[in-house]
Design a protein around this motif. Structure first.
Motif, PDB file in Angstrom:
ATOM      1  N   HIS A 243       0.823  -1.213   0.000  1.00 15.44           N
ATOM      2  CA  HIS A 243       0.000   0.000   0.000  1.00 15.44           C
ATOM      3  C   HIS A 243       0.855   1.260   0.000  1.00 15.44           C
ATOM      4  O   HIS A 243       0.435   2.310   0.477  1.00 15.44           O
ATOM      5  N   CYS A 253      -7.521   2.420  -4.178  1.00 23.62           N
ATOM      6  CA  CYS A 253      -7.299   1.095  -3.596  1.00 23.62           C
ATOM      7  C   CYS A 253      -8.339   0.824  -2.506  1.00 23.62           C
ATOM      8  O   CYS A 253      -8.891   1.754  -1.930  1.00 23.62           O
ATOM      9  N   CYS A 255      -7.750   0.134   0.358  1.00 24.08           N
ATOM     10  CA  CYS A 255      -7.263   0.678   1.631  1.00 24.08           C
ATOM     11  C   CYS A 255      -7.602   2.156   1.787  1.00 24.08           C
ATOM     12  O   CYS A 255      -7.503   2.706   2.868  1.00 24.08           O
ATOM     13  N   ASN A 257      -6.080   4.520  -0.128  1.00 28.50           N
ATOM     14  CA  ASN A 257      -4.996   5.245  -0.802  1.00 28.50           C
ATOM     15  C   ASN A 257      -5.140   5.072  -2.319  1.00 28.50           C
ATOM     16  O   ASN A 257      -5.942   4.265  -2.787  1.00 28.50           O
ATOM     17  N   CYS A 260      -1.675   2.221  -5.255  1.00 29.66           N
ATOM     18  CA  CYS A 260      -0.895   1.278  -4.435  1.00 29.66           C
ATOM     19  C   CYS A 260      -0.198   0.199  -5.274  1.00 29.66           C
ATOM     20  O   CYS A 260      -0.750  -0.278  -6.274  1.00 29.66           O
TER      21      CYS A 260
HETATM   22 ZN   LIG Z   1      -3.798   0.360  -0.896  1.00 24.78          ZN
END
Ligand SMILES: [Zn+2]
Length: 409
Positions: A243, A253, A255, A257, A260
């Motif tokens: 990530h 992503c 996550c 972010n 990644c």
């Molecule tokens: Zn990510």
């Protein structure tokens, strides 16, 4: 057999005062350097002879170490050699994958004594319990000889609450509580963390190495082991190299972010890309409904056998992963890096050579020391083996491993 003890290095890095970590230190030295004598342990640890004698006596009483029966005469009094007693306890690790559960049982030295692979069903908790019973009963293991069970899966993980936040069906469950009827300690951890400890333990890596493990499965994670201990961060979610952004303002992503590494280099991403290349999936025999782990293995095998399009995809992934490996090596000044995880099971050698090349050319510390890059000897099972190692490390070398909690009631 010569005993490899970097007495000076260790004495400088470890406090000579006996403390709660002394037993873990001694176990870890016997694990990585054994056969080793008490005198050599004194030299290696900086602890006093009576302290070493006491610790070793307790380890012998507990069955964690044993005397080999060999003695080495070095001019003075013959020295009795100590090794880890591989049969003192067994660890069980189950990896929860996208489409399968892998259960592995190892002995204290990290040798695999049992393995079972089953397809994932709807009721994961019942399946975990059944798999544990099936494998331990099949091996005839007495409950008291099992140090515990570690369930490992992709992060994020909430170790303190026993939950996997990104595994469908397990997000809300405390697995330690759900599996308490097994009657053995249960812990959860990320697949990358487990694989890192497993590789460190099973490869008998010396504790004075600065050891990193890059793990690739559905995602890309990593772990670093310093002085025998996994660096966990605040919540055992350290090392999420997958990530780190490699494309500024890239794709969003899971996550939160953007851009990644794992969106571009991990197996699921490569399979998705392969499906967009006209004719490639058909030519390789990848069916539309194939789960990505199987499809990725097919793609990786085609790359190994020289299919140009498959090879281009894998090589691009290897190049991106080399960026990640370089970041990891530069952040920690690693001297050892092992590649583990199902993502390296088929085309691992292509990844190893690209990462070796890049670290040799660009690692910040390359004019001071090389970074040794190796492929796991069992990339596919490394997280499950690592789960077993986590339990055993917590049991025989407390202080280095996770707190292995007593069963919940
Ligand atoms: Zn990510």
């Amino acid at each position: 057999m010569p005993v490899k003890v970097e007495g000076v290095t260790l004495a400088r890095r470890e406090s000579a005062a006996a403390g709660p970590g002394s037993r873990a230190l001694v176990v870890d030295l016997i694990r990585s350097s054994g056969p080793i004598s008490r005198v050599e342990l004194v030299k290696a640890t900086g602890l006093t002879q009576p302290t070493i004698s006491n610790i070793v006596r307790r380890l012998l009483d507990d069955g964690v170490v044993r005397e080999t029966g060999d003695t080495v005469a070095t001019g003075g009094k013959p020295r009795t050699m100590l090794v880890i007693n591989s049969r003192s306890a067994y660890g069980v690790g189950i990896r929860v994958g996208a489409d399968a559960l892998t259960c592995v049982v190892t002995d204290t030295r990290g040798g695999t004594i049992g393995r079972e692979l089953v397809a994932v069903s709807d009721d994961l908790v019942a399946q975990l319990a059944a798999l544990y019973h099936h494998v331990t009963a099949g091996l005839g293991l007495a409950p008291q000889s099992v140090a515990g069970l570690a369930v490992v899966a992709p992060g994020p993980v909430d170790v303190a609450r026993g939950r996997f936040l990104a595994v469908p069906g397990l997000e809300e469950l405390d697995l330690r509580r759900e599996l308490s009827a097994l009657g053995v300690p249960v812990l959860v951890d990320s697949d990358a963390a487990a694989a890192s400890v497993g590789e460190f333990w099973g490869r008998q890596v010396s504790r004075d190495r600065t050891f990193g493990c890059l793990y690739m499965n559905s995602g890309i994670g990593s772990g670093v082991v310093l002085d025998g201990s996994l660096q966990r961060g605040a919540s055992s979610n350290a090392g999420e190299i997958g990530h780190v952004s490699v494309v500024r303002d890239g794709a969003l992503c899971r996550c939160g972010n953007r851009g990644c590494l794992e969106l571009y280099a991990a197996p699921a991403a490569l399979v998705a890309r392969a499906r967009t290349i006209p004719g490639l999936a058909d030519r390789l025999g990848v069916r539309p409904d194939d789960p990505y782990p199987r499809a990725f293995d097919v793609l990786a095998r085609a790359a190994v056998y020289g299919d140009d399009q498959a090879r281009a995809l894998i090589d691009e992934s290897a190049s991106l992963l080399a960026d990640g490996a370089l970041t990891l090596a530069n952040l920690w000044d690693l001297d050892t890096l092992v590649l583990a995880g199902p993502g390296f099971a088929v085309a691992g050698s292509r990844y190893v050579s690209e990462i070796r090349r890049r670290l040799g050319e660009s690692a910040f510390s390359r004019h001071v020391h090389p970074v040794q890059v190796d492929l796991s000897s069992n990339p596919r099972d490394s997280a499950a083996i690592g789960g077993a190692a986590l339990v055993l490390q917590g049991s025989v070398a407390p202080g280095h491993g996770p707190q292995v909690a007593a069963p919940q009631d």
